[in-house]
Scaffold this active site. Structure first.
Site, PDB file in Angstrom:
ATOM      1  CG  ASP A  98      -2.043   1.155   0.931  1.00  0.00           C
ATOM      2  OD1 ASP A  98      -2.485   1.785   0.191  1.00  0.00           O
ATOM      3  OD2 ASP A  98      -3.089   0.051   1.216  1.00  0.00           O
ATOM      4  CG  ASP A 198      -4.462   6.060   1.214  1.00  0.00           C
ATOM      5  OD1 ASP A 198      -5.038   5.163   1.469  1.00  0.00           O
ATOM      6  OD2 ASP A 198      -4.057   6.831   1.545  1.00  0.00           O
ATOM      7  CD  GLU A 258      -8.531   5.217  -0.621  1.00  0.00           C
ATOM      8  OE1 GLU A 258      -9.156   5.190  -0.501  1.00  0.00           O
ATOM      9  OE2 GLU A 258      -7.170   5.679  -0.596  1.00  0.00           O
ATOM     10  CG  HIS A 330      -8.752  -1.162   4.388  1.00  0.00           C
ATOM     11  ND1 HIS A 330      -8.447  -0.732   3.538  1.00  0.00           N
ATOM     12  CD2 HIS A 330      -8.452   0.215   4.946  1.00  0.00           C
ATOM     13  CE1 HIS A 330      -8.435   0.016   2.534  1.00  0.00           C
ATOM     14  NE2 HIS A 330      -7.862   0.606   3.707  1.00  0.00           N
ATOM     15  CG  ASP A 331     -11.093   2.726   3.726  1.00  0.00           C
ATOM     16  OD1 ASP A 331     -10.717   2.674   4.892  1.00  0.00           O
ATOM     17  OD2 ASP A 331     -10.692   3.490   2.168  1.00  0.00           O
TER      18      ASP A 331
HETATM   19  C1  GLC Z   1      -7.657   6.188   1.999  1.00  0.00           C
HETATM   20  C2  GLC Z   1      -7.446   4.567   3.155  1.00  0.00           C
HETATM   21  C3  GLC Z   1      -7.812   4.728   3.837  1.00  0.00           C
HETATM   22  C4  GLC Z   1      -7.064   5.918   5.061  1.00  0.00           C
HETATM   23  C5  GLC Z   1      -7.586   7.244   4.850  1.00  0.00           C
HETATM   24  C6  GLC Z   1      -5.680   7.796   4.834  1.00  0.00           C
HETATM   25  O1  GLC Z   1      -8.212   6.365   1.518  1.00  0.00           O
HETATM   26  O2  GLC Z   1      -7.811   3.524   2.268  1.00  0.00           O
HETATM   27  O3  GLC Z   1      -8.536   3.787   4.940  1.00  0.00           O
HETATM   28  O4  GLC Z   1      -7.471   6.191   6.099  1.00  0.00           O
HETATM   29  O5  GLC Z   1      -6.775   6.638   2.645  1.00  0.00           O
HETATM   30  O6  GLC Z   1      -4.672   7.384   4.332  1.00  0.00           O
END
Ligand code: GLC
Ligand code: CA
Length: 555
Positions: A98, A198, A258, A330-331
Site C-alpha cells: 500500500d 492510497d 484509489e 477495509h473502508d
Molecule cells: C484511504 C485509505 C483509508 C485511510 C485514508 C487515509 O482512503 O483507504 O483507510 O484512512 O486513505 O490514508
C-alpha cells in the site's frame, strides 16, 4: 487487448492487524500471514494486497507512516517481510504494498524537522502557512474538523486532508517526489509486484486550498469540504507521469489507484499508456451513502439502480482500460449487509452477490473474510469503535450539540470497523485469530462463520468462492471470463442482473436473481450449459430467489 499477468489474477486484500496474530499480543502480524499462506494458496488467489505495514504510530492503522523504509515492530521486521515475499513466491503468489504518499505521520522525522525548523529544508515538504493567528481558511478535512492545525504555540498552520496526525506532503516540491520514488524502488527491489495507491487523487492542491481567504461554505459549520480544492486538480498528471515513468512502467508493476476519475480523463489514467493499471470505482460500492452537512449518511437504493451503476461502470472501463471489481475493502462495511436485506442474508444471497461481481471485466479483488461471508459487527456503543475517523466524528457531533446516536447508527451500518474485526479462522476462543484478547472485538457469529467450518462444508460461501476462482483461472472458460467483452443482458425483471462475457469463440451469461421471488430466465438462455450454480434445484425457465448461474451458450 494486451495480455498481462495481472489480468488473469485474483487479488486478496489483507488488513494485517486483523488477519492472524502469531505472537499473542492480540494484533495480526507478518508471521501470522506466513502461517496462513497455504490457506490462501489453496483458495487459489494470485496476489496479496497488503495494507500498510510500515513503522507507524497506528493512529489510522498504518495509513500514517512514520518511516517508509522499515516494517513496524508490531507486524514484524523487514526480514519477516522478505520471508513472506519468498514463501508467497514459492506458491506463485505476488505481493502488492500500500503506497501512502498523499500524507505521512506527524511522527515522521520530516515533519518533526519541519516543526522545529521553519526555515529548514523539511518545512518545504509540507503545506505550512503562517497567519496572524487564525486558520488560513475554512476548509474542512474528511473528519469534519478544520483542515489546518496549528503548530505548537506558533501562528504556523499545516494542511491535512485526513486527520491532524496525517500532514499532507507537498508534491509541488521536487525533493518530495524524488524521496517517494527512491522509496518505491527500495521495495521494488525487495520483490514486490506493485502498489495499491492510497488517496492519490488528493496530491495536487489548488491555490485556493492554501490561500488565506474565506471560501463559500457548504455546511452549517461555516466550513467547506476539502474535496473541491484538492481532488483531481489540473496538473496532477505531471506528478503521476513521473511515478509511471520512473517506477511503475520501468518494472512492469501492477498498480491500482484509489481515485475517482472522470470519463474525460480515463484514457490518460488507465488507457494503454495510462498512469495506472487500473483504478477503483466507487460508484456502486458507495451507492448507499449520501453527503449532507459535510457528513456521510446511509441512503436506500434499488436493485435496478445497482444494476445501472454496475453496467455504467463496466461500459466506461471497457472503453478505456481494465477494471478492478470489488465488493469490500477495509473502508467499507461487509457487502452482504450493504446489498442484501437483513432477513435474506444467507448462503444463497451471499453467493449470488459473489457471482454478480466476480465475473465482471477486470481483476477481481476479495477482501479477507469476504470469502467466508463475514458480516457486520453489532456495534452499539462508541467504546467498541476503534476507527479514529469515527471517533473524531462522534466527538465533533457532541461538541456541536448534534445527536451522536445518529452517527452511531451510521457506524453500525457503514462504519469501517465492520470489516476490521478479526478474521474468523475457527470456533475456538477469539476465532483462532489470537490466543489473547484482540485489539478489536471478534464478531459474535464466529462459531458458525469461520474458515474451518466452511472448509468442511461443501455448500459454503468459501467453497463457492473457491469454485469461482477456479472457473475464472483454470477452466475452458478462463479466456472468455478474463478477456471477453462485457455486455448487459436486458430483462424486464426488476431483480434480475445479467451480463454476457464473450469473445469470438464463446459466450457466457452470468445471471443473478437478486430478489425474494422467482425471475424469468431470458428465453435465449434456456438451452445453454450451466457451468456454475449456487443452488441445487434447476428449472430452465425461472431462477429461484437469489439463484446465480453461469450459462455457456451453444454447447
Ligand atoms: C484511504 C485509505 C483509508 C485511510 C485514508 C487515509 O482512503 O483507504 O483507510 O484512512 O486513505 O490514508
Ligand atoms: Ca502479533
Amino acid at each position: 487487448m494486451k495480455e498481462k499477468w495481472w489480468k488473469k489474477s485474483v487479488i486478496y486484500q489483507i488488513y494485517p492487524k486483523s488477519f492472524k496474530d502469531s505472537n499473542g499480543d492480540g494484533i495480526g502480524d507478518l508471521n501470522g500471514i506466513i502461517e496462513k499462506i497455504d490457506y490462501l494458496a489453496d483458495l487459489g488467489i494470485d496476489v496479496i494486497w497488503l495494507c500498510p505495514i510500515n513503522v507507524s504510530p497506528m493512529m489510522d492503522n498504518g495509513y500514517d507512516i512514520a518511516d517508509y523504509y522499515n516494517v513496524d515492530p508490531v507486524f514484524g521486521t523487514n526480514e519477516d517481510f522478505e520471508r513472506l515475499i519468498a514463501c508467497a513466491k514459492e506458491r506463485g503468489i505476488k505481493i502488492l504494498m500500500d503506497l501512502v504518499v498523499n500524507h505521512c505521520s506527524n511522527q515522521h522525522k520530516w515533519f518533526q524537522e519541519a516543526v522545529k525548523n521553519p526555515e529548514g529544508e523539511y518545512a518545504g515538504y509540507f503545506l505550512i502557512e503562517e497567519t496572524s493567528g487564525k486558520e488560513p481558511n475554512n476548509i474542512r478535512c474528511y473528519n469534519g474538523t478544520s483542515a489546518w492545525e496549528r503548530i505548537g504555540e506558533s501562528n504556523r498552520f499545516y494542511f491535512h486532508s485526513f486527520s491532524k496526525e496525517q500532514p499532507d506532503l507537498n508534491w509541488a516540491n521536487p525533493n518530495v517526489r524524488q524521496e517517494i520514488i527512491r522509496m518505491m524502488k527500495f521495495w521494488q527491489k525487495k520483490g514486490i509486484a506493485g502498489f495499491r495507491i492510497d488517496a492519490i487523487g488528493n496530491i495536487k492542491k489548488t491555490k485556493e486550498a492554501l490561500a488565506q481567504t474565506i471560501l463559500p461554505t457548504d455546511g452549517t459549520d461555516g466550513m467547506v469540504s476539502v474535496d473541491k480544492y484538492v481532488l483531481m486538480q489540473d496538473g496532477i498528471e505531471a506528478y503521476l507521469a513521473e511515478l509511471r515513468d520512473e517506477v511503475f512502467e520501468r518494472y512492469d508493476m501492477f498498480t491500482v489507484a484509489e481515485v475517482s476519475v472522470p470519463e474525460g480523463k480515463m484514457e490518460e489514467f488507465v488507457g494503454e499508456h495510462g498512469f495506472f493499471s487500473t483504478v477503483f470505482d466507487f460508484s456502486y460500492t458507495d451507492m448507499d451513502v449520501e453527503k449532507s452537512n459535510g457528513k456521510e449518511w446511509k441512503k436506500r437504493f434499488t436493485i435496478r439502480e445497482m444494476r445501472e451503476k454496475i453496467f455504467a461502470s463496466q461500459n466506461m472501463i471497457e472503453k478505456y482500460g481494465w477494471g478492478s471489481p470489488y465488493l469490500e475493502n477495509h473502508d467499507q462495511p461487509r457487502s452482504v449487509n450493504k446489498y442484501i436485506p437483513e432477513e435474506s442474508i444467507g448462503y444463497e444471497s451471499k453467493t449470488a452477490l459473489g457471482a454478480l461481481y466476480f465475473f465482471l471485466r477486470g481483476t477481481p479483488f476479495i477482501y479477507q473474510g469476504q470469502e467466508l461471508g463475514m458480516e457486520n459487527y453489532p456495534f452499539s456503543d462508541i467504546s467498541q469503535i476503534r476507527d479514529p475517523f469515527a471517533v473524531q466524528r462522534y466527538e465533533q457531533s457532541v461538541k456541536n450539540g448534534e445527536n451522536p446516536q445518529k452517527d452511531m447508527e451510521y457506524f453500525r451500518a457503514r462504519g469501517r470497523d465492520n470489516s476490521r474485526t478479526p478474521m474468523q479462522w475457527d470456533e475456538s476462543v477469539y476465532a483462532g485469530f489470537s490466543e489473547e484478547e484482540p485489539w478489536i472485538a471478534v464478531n459474535p457469529d464466529y462459531e458458525t462463520i469461520n474458515a474451518k467450518a466452511e472448509r468442511q462444508n461443501d455448500k459454503s460461501v468459501y467453497h463457492f468462492y473457491k469454485k469461482m476462482i477456479a472457473l475464472r483461472k483454470q477452466s475452458e472458460y478462463s479466456d472468455v471470463l478474463t478477456y471477453g467483452d462485457f455486455s448487459p443482458i436486458e430483462s424486464d425483471e426488476d431483480a434480475l442482473i445479467g451480463y454476457y462475457r464473450s469473445n469470438g469463440e464463446k459466450r457466457v451469461a452470468v445471471l443473478v436473481n437478486f430478489g425474494e421471488g422467482e425471475a424469468a430466465i431470458p428465453k435465449q438462455l434456456a438451452n445453454g450449459k450451466r457451468i456454475l450454480d449456487n443452488q441445487d434445484r434447476w428449472n430452465t425457465e425461472r431462477l429461484l430467489p437469489y439463484q446465480a448461474v453461469l450459462i455457456a451458450e451453444g454447447e
